[in-house]
Design a protein around this motif. Structure first.
Motif, PDB file in Angstrom:
ATOM      1  N   ILE A  40      39.318  33.542  54.060  1.00 24.67           N
ATOM      2  CA  ILE A  40      38.598  32.443  53.415  1.00 24.67           C
ATOM      3  C   ILE A  40      37.107  32.716  53.514  1.00 24.67           C
ATOM      4  N   MET A  41      36.505  33.059  52.385  1.00 22.50           N
ATOM      5  CA  MET A  41      35.086  33.405  52.358  1.00 22.50           C
ATOM      6  C   MET A  41      34.237  32.196  51.963  1.00 22.50           C
ATOM      7  N   THR A  42      32.953  32.280  52.260  1.00 28.42           N
ATOM      8  CA  THR A  42      32.028  31.280  51.750  1.00 28.42           C
ATOM      9  C   THR A  42      31.972  31.401  50.228  1.00 28.42           C
ATOM     10  N   LEU A  43      31.544  30.339  49.567  1.00 30.26           N
ATOM     11  CA  LEU A  43      31.421  30.372  48.108  1.00 30.26           C
ATOM     12  C   LEU A  43      30.440  31.465  47.683  1.00 30.26           C
ATOM     13  N   GLN A  44      29.360  31.627  48.418  1.00 29.07           N
ATOM     14  CA  GLN A  44      28.389  32.673  48.111  1.00 29.07           C
ATOM     15  C   GLN A  44      29.051  34.049  48.094  1.00 29.07           C
ATOM     16  N   ASP A  45      29.844  34.350  49.119  1.00 30.13           N
ATOM     17  CA  ASP A  45      30.489  35.659  49.200  1.00 30.13           C
ATOM     18  C   ASP A  45      31.589  35.809  48.156  1.00 30.13           C
ATOM     19  N   ARG A  46      32.302  34.731  47.882  1.00 25.98           N
ATOM     20  CA  ARG A  46      33.355  34.788  46.869  1.00 25.98           C
ATOM     21  C   ARG A  46      32.763  35.109  45.493  1.00 25.98           C
ATOM     22  N   VAL A  47      31.669  34.456  45.166  1.00 27.30           N
ATOM     23  CA  VAL A  47      31.027  34.679  43.872  1.00 27.30           C
ATOM     24  C   VAL A  47      30.490  36.105  43.783  1.00 27.30           C
ATOM     25  N   LEU A  48      29.830  36.562  44.833  1.00 28.85           N
ATOM     26  CA  LEU A  48      29.286  37.919  44.834  1.00 28.85           C
ATOM     27  C   LEU A  48      30.410  38.950  44.723  1.00 28.85           C
ATOM     28  N   TYR A  49      31.502  38.719  45.426  1.00 33.40           N
ATOM     29  CA  TYR A  49      32.648  39.635  45.388  1.00 33.40           C
ATOM     30  C   TYR A  49      33.218  39.739  43.971  1.00 33.40           C
ATOM     31  N   ARG A  50      33.436  38.601  43.366  1.00 28.98           N
ATOM     32  CA  ARG A  50      34.009  38.612  42.013  1.00 28.98           C
ATOM     33  C   ARG A  50      33.043  39.255  41.010  1.00 28.98           C
ATOM     34  N   LEU A 109      37.253  27.199  39.582  1.00 29.05           N
ATOM     35  CA  LEU A 109      38.449  26.747  38.871  1.00 29.05           C
ATOM     36  C   LEU A 109      39.717  27.454  39.320  1.00 29.05           C
ATOM     37  N   SER A 110      39.586  28.565  40.029  1.00 22.34           N
ATOM     38  CA  SER A 110      40.769  29.349  40.387  1.00 22.34           C
ATOM     39  C   SER A 110      41.476  28.734  41.590  1.00 22.34           C
ATOM     40  N   ARG A 111      42.775  29.037  41.678  1.00 19.87           N
ATOM     41  CA  ARG A 111      43.591  28.565  42.797  1.00 19.87           C
ATOM     42  C   ARG A 111      44.203  29.750  43.509  1.00 19.87           C
ATOM     43  N   ASN A 112      44.165  29.730  44.825  1.00 23.50           N
ATOM     44  CA  ASN A 112      44.984  30.633  45.624  1.00 23.50           C
ATOM     45  C   ASN A 112      46.300  29.916  45.840  1.00 23.50           C
ATOM     46  N   ARG A 113      47.389  30.445  45.281  1.00 24.32           N
ATOM     47  CA  ARG A 113      48.668  29.735  45.294  1.00 24.32           C
ATOM     48  C   ARG A 113      49.222  29.540  46.701  1.00 24.32           C
ATOM     49  N   ILE A 136      37.044  48.381  57.062  1.00 27.34           N
ATOM     50  CA  ILE A 136      38.407  48.672  56.641  1.00 27.34           C
ATOM     51  C   ILE A 136      39.061  47.366  56.191  1.00 27.34           C
ATOM     52  N   GLY A 137      39.896  47.441  55.147  1.00 22.52           N
ATOM     53  CA  GLY A 137      40.635  46.270  54.695  1.00 22.52           C
ATOM     54  C   GLY A 137      40.040  45.628  53.448  1.00 22.52           C
ATOM     55  N   LEU A 138      40.886  44.825  52.766  1.00 23.17           N
ATOM     56  CA  LEU A 138      40.484  44.029  51.613  1.00 23.17           C
ATOM     57  C   LEU A 138      40.992  42.607  51.798  1.00 23.17           C
ATOM     58  N   PRO A 139      40.237  41.598  51.339  1.00 21.40           N
ATOM     59  CA  PRO A 139      40.753  40.223  51.383  1.00 21.40           C
ATOM     60  C   PRO A 139      42.024  40.127  50.524  1.00 21.40           C
ATOM     61  N   GLN A 140      43.026  39.445  51.029  1.00 24.04           N
ATOM     62  CA  GLN A 140      44.298  39.369  50.310  1.00 24.04           C
ATOM     63  C   GLN A 140      44.335  38.190  49.345  1.00 24.04           C
ATOM     64  N   VAL A 141      45.194  38.307  48.340  1.00 25.04           N
ATOM     65  CA  VAL A 141      45.463  37.299  47.315  1.00 25.04           C
ATOM     66  C   VAL A 141      44.171  36.916  46.583  1.00 25.04           C
ATOM     67  N   HIS A 142      43.521  37.939  46.049  1.00 24.14           N
ATOM     68  CA  HIS A 142      42.344  37.736  45.200  1.00 24.14           C
ATOM     69  C   HIS A 142      42.383  38.810  44.119  1.00 24.14           C
ATOM     70  N   PRO A 143      42.201  38.462  42.853  1.00 24.16           N
ATOM     71  CA  PRO A 143      42.308  39.459  41.781  1.00 24.16           C
ATOM     72  C   PRO A 143      41.328  40.615  41.939  1.00 24.16           C
ATOM     73  N   SER A 144      40.171  40.368  42.534  1.00 24.43           N
ATOM     74  CA  SER A 144      39.219  41.464  42.755  1.00 24.43           C
ATOM     75  C   SER A 144      39.787  42.487  43.720  1.00 24.43           C
ATOM     76  N   SER A 145      40.510  42.027  44.712  1.00 30.52           N
ATOM     77  CA  SER A 145      41.135  42.948  45.663  1.00 30.52           C
ATOM     78  C   SER A 145      42.218  43.776  44.993  1.00 30.52           C
ATOM     79  N   ASP A 146      42.901  43.202  44.005  1.00 30.26           N
ATOM     80  CA  ASP A 146      43.906  43.970  43.265  1.00 30.26           C
ATOM     81  C   ASP A 146      43.260  45.141  42.530  1.00 30.26           C
ATOM     82  N   VAL A 147      42.123  44.889  41.892  1.00 33.30           N
ATOM     83  CA  VAL A 147      41.416  45.959  41.174  1.00 33.30           C
ATOM     84  C   VAL A 147      41.002  47.051  42.149  1.00 33.30           C
ATOM     85  N   LEU A 148      40.433  46.654  43.284  1.00 31.77           N
ATOM     86  CA  LEU A 148      39.976  47.641  44.261  1.00 31.77           C
ATOM     87  C   LEU A 148      41.146  48.390  44.886  1.00 31.77           C
ATOM     88  N   GLY A 149      42.216  47.664  45.191  1.00 30.22           N
ATOM     89  CA  GLY A 149      43.380  48.308  45.783  1.00 30.22           C
ATOM     90  C   GLY A 149      44.007  49.324  44.849  1.00 30.22           C
TER      91      GLY A 149
END
Length: 526
Positions: A78-88, A22-26, A170-183
């Motif tokens: 842009i991750m696969t759905l599997q990786d996006r779900v696991l990340y979140r 349901l989420s959107r990357n703006r 090294i690095g975090l995926p950008q424009v994802h709320p999970s990355s904000d928490v980790l950052g």
């Protein structure tokens, strides 16, 4: 590495699946395959669970570069759905034991105001980190997360996932709320160490404000900050490092917005209070990159009404436009049309303000049926590439104003796609817009362009173009089938969604797995 069984049971995969669908990357167009799958998140979770149990997908994320104008480009992973779900799911589990400030950031306005509330403050320093998300060290992040949460298994799984997705440690995926928490977790030691050194420091992501009683103390605080960020493998951005007297800092908080208003009023009748820059504000809008309350060039939402896109009854829905906002939008457009094009002028604040105002005005102009941006579409995409999502919001709104508007849009899109000015990221947005215009009786040039994109282009553009052809029901199923085989797994199902719209029988006979079949069932239920 497989996910530990006990850890897997603790992960809220259902919530992660539902949120990701349901989420959107703006900064990216809507994913129609996710929209379809969101109707049945429980079935998607059942399919994903054994995939997630095996750990990361093993596929490095695809990278799309979103244009930031003069500030360069932002890499979007842009991750696969599997990786996006696991990340979140992993970050959500870790965040439950992280301090509150990591789970919920204070409002940006509160962060900016905080140094002014410090007793006896005379100077305030501001700075941030260069390319912060690109240089987060996974080993240092792991150590900090374990220290904060004690969740070694979850942290190890997260670090493995990040390394797999990014292809490096090294690095975090950008424009994802999970990355904000980790950052925020990663950089917080800098804030803590500054405070222990005696500095009054505040942080918001990689942005710092430090309150000091003297100029010497302010200089010492910036040196201390530079030293501490270097321990994390980071460096401060010298171009964004300033020390203000407290009153000058207070004025800086509203300087951009005030400059917007002055320029806006000077472009029209200075005595006319009706059309003001504030008329272009969106409710609850806030942009941390602008450094002040402003209209900022943040992409607007890109909603396309599927029913409107496919309806054949000739109805032309339209929306009412607030007169005050329309007058302000028209003035912002005129400012952009008449602004000076010299290199010196374009590097100044006035050009940034004009872009900011225009970004806020475009959707309203589209809703009002204003043809100015339409007739200058190529120029907008060439000279203001960072505003491409707003340009598409204009196109979508303009298309809803009537059949005549769509005829004009088709002509201009034909010209635009043949001008060879579009980056892959811009092309994805234009393909999204093209898929939202009801098809004409004859084939148009932009439809041929979509087919060319499907045949051979950046994977994201190929998949988005395939979905666009599916939405208008015009395209070669063989080309789309070939694209499904060619594009990476993070884009494959979007292209498959396009094939479903073009040739359902072909899609049914070539469905790869249960998730493909869930997509097919979702299409039946629509």
């Amino acid at each position: 590495m497989p996910i530990d069984g006990d850890l897997l049971r603790r992960l809220d995969l259902h919530a992660a699946v539902e949120t990701e669908l349901l989420s959107r990357n703006r900064l990216l167009p809507r994913r129609w395959d996710f929209v379809a799958l969101s109707a049945d998140p429980s079935s998607v979770e059942r399919w994903l669970r054994p995939q997630v149990r095996r750990g990361p997908s093993g596929h490095a994320a695809d990278v799309v570069f979103a244009d930031k104008g003069w500030r360069g480009a932002r890499p979007l992973h842009i991750m696969t759905l599997q990786d996006r779900v696991l990340y979140r799911a992993l970050v959500k589990l870790l965040s439950e034991t992280l301090p509150e400030r990591f789970r919920n950031r204070v409002p940006i306005g509160q962060f900016k105001q905080a140094p002014l509330d410090v007793p006896d403050v005379q100077y305030i320093s501001k700075t941030d980190v260069t390319a912060f998300y690109e240089f987060v060290d996974h080993d240092l992040l792991s150590a900090e997360l374990i220290a904060q949460t004690g969740e070694e298994l979850a942290v190890d799984a997260l670090v493995d996932l990040l390394a797999s997705v990014l292809g490096r440690r090294i690095g975090l995926p950008q424009v994802h709320p999970s990355s904000d928490v980790l950052g925020d977790t990663y950089i917080d030691p800098v804030r803590r160490r500054l405070i222990r050194r005696g500095h009054v420091a505040f942080s918001y992501s990689d942005d710092f404000r430090i309150a000091s009683p003297s100029l010497g103390a302010a200089r010492a605080s910036l040196e201390a900050c530079a030293t501490e960020v270097r321990t994390l493998g980071l460096v401060l951005n010298e171009r964004k490092t300033y020390t203000y007297g407290s009153e000058n800092y207070r004025a800086s908080l509203t300087s951009f917005a005030e400059a917007e208003q002055r320029l806006f009023q000077n472009a029209g009748n200075p005595d006319d209070p009706f059309a003001t820059a504030s008329s272009l504000f969106d409710p609850d809008y806030d942009d941390a990159d602008t450094g002040s309350a402003s209209l900022g060039a943040t992409p607007l939402g890109s909603d396309v009404d599927e029913e409107d896109a496919f309806t054949e009854d000739g109805g032309d829905p339209s929306e009412e436009v607030d007169a005050r906002r329309l007058q302000a939008s028209s003035r912002a457009w005129e400012m952009w049309v008449h602004e000076e094009e010299s290199e010196e002028a374009q590097a100044g604040q006035d050009a940034a303000i004009t872009q900011s105002l225009l970004g806020r005005a475009l959707a309203t102009l589209g809703t009002a049926g204003d043809e100015g941006p339409l007739e200058n579409l190529s120029a907008l995409l060439r000279f203001e590439p960072a505003l491409t999502p707003q340009v598409v919001a204009y196109i979508e709104a303009f298309a809803r104003t009537g059949r005549s508007a769509r005829t004009k849009l088709r002509r201009v899109l034909d010209e635009t796609v043949n001008s060879d000015i579009l980056s892959p990221w811009q092309g994805m947005w234009i393909a999204q817009a093209a898929g939202g215009i009801r098809r004409a009786e004859s084939t148009h040039g932009y439809e041929l362009w979509l087919a060319q994109c499907v045949e051979g282009s950046h994977d994201g553009l190929a998949a988005t173009a395939a979905a666009a052809l599916g939405r208008i029901g015009r395209g070669n199923a063989d080309l789309v089938s070939a694209a499904i085989e060619r594009v990476g797994p993070e884009w494959r199902r979007l292209a498959f969604w396009g094939l479903m719209r073009l040739d359902r029988a072909r899609a049914e006979s070539t469905a790869e797995d249960e998730l493909d079949r869930l997509l097919l069932n979702a299409a039946v239920a629509e």
